[in-house]
Write a protein that holds these residues in place. Structure first.
Motif, mmCIF file in Angstrom:
data_model
loop_
_atom_site.group_PDB
_atom_site.id
_atom_site.type_symbol
_atom_site.label_atom_id
_atom_site.label_comp_id
_atom_site.label_asym_id
_atom_site.label_seq_id
_atom_site.Cartn_x
_atom_site.Cartn_y
_atom_site.Cartn_z
ATOM 1 N N GLN A 8 -41.680 26.329 71.941
ATOM 2 C CA GLN A 8 -43.112 26.984 71.303
ATOM 3 C C GLN A 8 -43.353 25.929 70.328
ATOM 4 O OE1 GLN A 8 -42.843 30.868 69.857
ATOM 5 N NE2 GLN A 8 -44.330 30.505 68.282
ATOM 6 N N ASN A 195 -41.351 33.982 65.953
ATOM 7 C CA ASN A 195 -42.372 34.080 64.887
ATOM 8 C C ASN A 195 -43.230 32.951 64.937
ATOM 9 O OD1 ASN A 195 -40.998 32.585 63.245
ATOM 10 N ND2 ASN A 195 -40.373 34.274 61.937
ATOM 11 N N ASN A 196 -44.142 33.068 64.133
ATOM 12 C CA ASN A 196 -45.141 32.047 64.060
ATOM 13 C C ASN A 196 -44.702 30.757 63.346
ATOM 14 O OD1 ASN A 196 -47.575 33.511 65.069
ATOM 15 N ND2 ASN A 196 -48.152 34.338 63.380
ATOM 16 N N GLU A 239 -44.685 36.695 72.791
ATOM 17 C CA GLU A 239 -45.005 35.502 71.747
ATOM 18 C C GLU A 239 -46.493 35.256 71.500
ATOM 19 O OE1 GLU A 239 -42.548 32.043 71.883
ATOM 20 O OE2 GLU A 239 -40.953 32.893 71.651
ATOM 21 N N THR A 240 -47.072 35.003 72.572
ATOM 22 C CA THR A 240 -48.607 34.734 72.563
ATOM 23 C C THR A 240 -49.248 36.098 72.328
ATOM 24 O OG1 THR A 240 -48.151 33.061 74.648
ATOM 25 C CG2 THR A 240 -50.366 33.896 73.834
ATOM 26 N N ARG A 243 -49.030 36.664 68.514
ATOM 27 C CA ARG A 243 -49.803 35.531 67.526
ATOM 28 C C ARG A 243 -51.338 35.817 67.905
ATOM 29 N NH1 ARG A 243 -46.536 31.676 69.775
ATOM 30 N NH2 ARG A 243 -47.825 30.885 71.127
#
Length: 717
Positions: A8, A195-196, A239-240, A243
């Motif tokens: 990522q 996470n981010n 995950e996308t 976000r």
């Protein structure tokens, strides 16, 4: 155990690559692992890591599970968290749970049709969500849900999610690879959720319905890649989605209506253009060159000062590379790719000119991979020509490996110097002239800060009235003859590197106080200046005088002495180094001849005897110059006594003192040390065409010492 690589980056989820070896999903492997599992559970002495087909990470997890007393026939079914603890965990992961439930609903038909159970674990192993039917697992008494249970290696042993969180990558476990027997007929596939900030916050897991004790090859090959690929893809989507949800929440909080949101985007865009224009204007007004480059050195942007430095036209900027202007030994790109914020001294090749610049490197790297995205280079407006740079002694070429010796005491001191080189403290190097104090300083510098500048200052060689401006620099117009733009001093130029003060004992007392304040505050003010400038440098001082005695005689400041002598090195004179005289003689002869491509002559025993008997007041420097003299006068392949300088032959003359006193007075006068020294100086001046620096080099003494002796002996030059 099989796995996917799942990365990522800062700009989104990157390409997913999957490789699953057919042998890893074979019926033969399943059976082999099952036999190993049975042996392991029945015999505590069994080491599963030695069995064929066993993955080493799985084997290690089995061993840890057994050591922790995990029951392989027990399944976690009761909550091992208090209601308050569980409520806190669920609340903390609410957005993740909601996003996973929404995603699971979209794929519910596929999940149910394939007989999968979907689990969502937090990073500690707490089940946040499970979807699918548990009825096929006869060993699980509660069929509705396992949400809220803490399942980790301490409670259920080896699991797909535990290895996934530990190894930070997608993992697939075949049935018998599970430590818990209840799952030894199922295939479990797990993928991490980041996470981010790129940190793993959870794991998504698919567990297949129980298969036959040993499933068919076709079944394994269908379920394995399918479940691992699906769970990894869903983790990426999740995950996308997280976000996007976070971005959407932030946008929704800031924008209640679409029209307002669009207006804010327009305002932000206008501000961006304004800021960009302001930044561009600021860069254009800077006197220092600023260049932005990509990881390959391609120039992306350059301000007008940078174009003047590199002599570029605006239309050719985009097609030029910074490497075109750097020397072959430049380390600038290497430091930039390492992500180091550092100031280095680099030689720029601009047309036919060669300039040295202090270049400040500020790299910009990707957060996840730490790869270089671009680098901003700031060129100091004060360039120094190569000739000036060499005169200032700012090139440190000597290393500890280049210092030659076989003397035990000398080697012991050398090892001490190597240890001192790793310390940030000031170092004082003492020893007679010519013993190699500056070589020590260069070697220490090349350990401490090899990429920084090395500025050498001889305190005895500079006129008393100029030493302050040489050390601290001056502003334009400070005094008659000063450059209009001013000039940085040696201390300022040593920023990020080493300042070597040679002959520190000859520094004027009034200037010693200023130097002491600089060492304490790490800042300087130029002569004629009005503001202080921060400097960061290592200090190495050297002297051939007894500073401690000078302190007693009030010729040297006591506080400065103790500041300089935190770490003290003493270099012994050459006459006390025994066989090093012969070793160094041969070393200098070989190096000099190789440099010029000449045949290497050898020292005759008689010449070697003369060299060994001589006391070498000029030490190693004098020995080196003597060998150069011998090589240039030798006829053939053997250096004989007559090839040595006259002062060595005269001083090593075998006449006894009594014979001289009682014999020929002329011989006594000739062999008087003062007369010999005067003769040696006159001979050196003759060879150097009365050029004092060259004569000092031939004699192996400093220029200041030679000037003093010229005055003492009243020798005209």
């Amino acid at each position: 155990m099989t796995f996917m690589k799942h990365d990522q980056g800062t700009s989104g989820i990157q390409e997913i690559y999957c490789t699953i070896n057919r042998e890893l999903l074979s019926r033969e492997r399943w059976q082999a692992i099952l036999r190993c599992k049975q042996d392991f559970l029945q015999n505590e002495a069994e080491d599963p890591s030695k069995y064929p087909y066993m993955d080493q990470e799985v084997a290690a997890s089995w061993i840890r599970s057994r050591r922790r007393g995990v029951n392989p026939y027990s399944v976690v079914t009761n909550s091992n968290l208090t209601p308050e603890e569980l409520a806190g965990i669920l609340n903390k992961n609410r957005r993740l749970i909601d996003a996973t439930r929404s995603l699971a609903d979209s794929f519910k038909e596929i999940i149910m049709a394939c007989g999968y159970i979907l689990y969502l674990f937090d990073k500690n192993g707490v089940i946040l969500l499970n979807e699918g039917s548990l009825e096929s697992f006869a060993s699980l008494p509660e069929f509705d849900s396992r949400t809220g249970l803490l399942v980790n290696e301490d409670s259920e042993g080896t699991t797909a999610h535990e290895l996934c969180l530990r190894l930070k990558r997608p993992v697939q476990l075949l049935g018998p690879e599970h430590y818990c027997v209840a799952f030894q007929n199922s295939i479990a596939s797990a993928a991490p959720i980041k996470n981010n900030n790129g940190q793993i916050q959870a794991a998504l897991v698919f567990v297949s319905q129980p298969l036959l004790n040993t499933p068919e090859e076709e079944t394994l090959r269908k379920i394995g890649p399918h479940s691992l690929g699906l769970v990894t893809a869903l983790a990426v989507v999740l995950e996308t989605q997280l976000r996007l949800n976070m971005a959407g929440n932030l946008l929704s909080e800031a924008n209640e209506q679409v029209s307002i949101y669009q207006r804010q985007i327009q305002i932000a865009n206008d501000k961006f253009i304004t800021i960009h224009s302001a930044l561009d204007t600021a860069l254009n007004c800077m006197d220092e060159g600023v260049v932005t480059i990509d990881p390959n050195g391609q120039i992306l942007h350059i301000n007008p000062a940078g174009m003047r430095i590199l002599k570029l036209r605006p239309d050719e900027v985009s097609s030029r590379n910074i490497n075109e202007f750097l020397g072959s030994n430049s380390c600038l790109m290497l430091l930039a790719k390492k992500g180091e914020n550092i100031t280095v001294e680099e030689r720029l090749l601009v047309g036919n000119d060669r300039y040295f610049y202090h270049i400040n490197i500020r790299p910009v790297v990707q957060q996840s991979t730490q790869d270089l995205e671009l680098a901003v280079l700031k060129f100091s407006s004060e360039k120094v020509s190569a000739q000036q740079n060499n005169k200032s002694g700012s090139m440190a070429v000597c290393t500890f490996e280049g210092i030659v010796s076989e003397n035990k005491d000398f080697i012991k001191g050398l090892e001490l110097a190597k240890r001192f080189a790793r310390s940030p403290e000031n170092i004082l190097v003492t020893g007679e002239s010519g013993t190699g104090k500056e070589l020590y300083a260069q070697a220490i510098h090349n350990v401490r800060c090899p990429q920084g500048p090395f500025m050498a200052v001889n305190c005895a060689a500079m006129p008393r009235e100029l030493i302050e401006s040489e050390l601290f620099g001056y502003e334009g117009g400070s005094f008659t003859g000063a450059e209009r733009s001013g000039r940085p001093g040696k201390i300022e130029l040593a920023h990020g590197g080493t300042l070597f003060l040679d002959e520190i004992g000859d520094m004027p007392l009034e200037l010693q106080a200023v130097l002491l304040r600089t060492l304490e505050d790490k800042q300087i003010m130029r002569v004629g200046g009005s503001r202080y400038k921060k400097v960061d440098f290592y200090l190495i001082a050297a002297t051939n005088k007894n500073l401690y005695q000078m302190v007693k005689e009030n010729l040297f400041r006591e506080d400065l002495y103790y500041r300089l002598s935190v770490l003290t090195l003493t270099i012994p004179p050459l006459r006390e180094r025994g066989n090093d005289i012969k070793l160094l003689s041969e070393h200098f002869i070989e190096n000099y001849c190789r440099k010029h491509g000449w045949n290497i002559p050898r020292l005759s025993p008689a010449a070697q005897k003369k060299i060994t008997e001589y006391q070498w007041p000029g030490n190693v420097r004098q020995l080196q110059n003597t060998m150069i003299y011998a090589v240039n006068t030798v006829q053939g392949d053997v250096i004989k006594p007559e090839n040595l300088p006259d002062f060595i032959l005269m001083e090593t003359c075998p006449l006894k003192v009594e014979d001289i006193k009682n014999g020929n007075k002329h011989v006594g006068d000739m062999l008087c040390l003062e007369n010999l020294e005067k003769a040696a100086i006159e001979t050196a001046l003759l060879h150097a065409n009365n050029y004092v620096p060259d004569a000092a080099e031939i004699l192996g003494i400093s220029r200041s010492t030679l000037y003093r002796k010229l005055k003492d002996y009243d020798i005209e030059y």
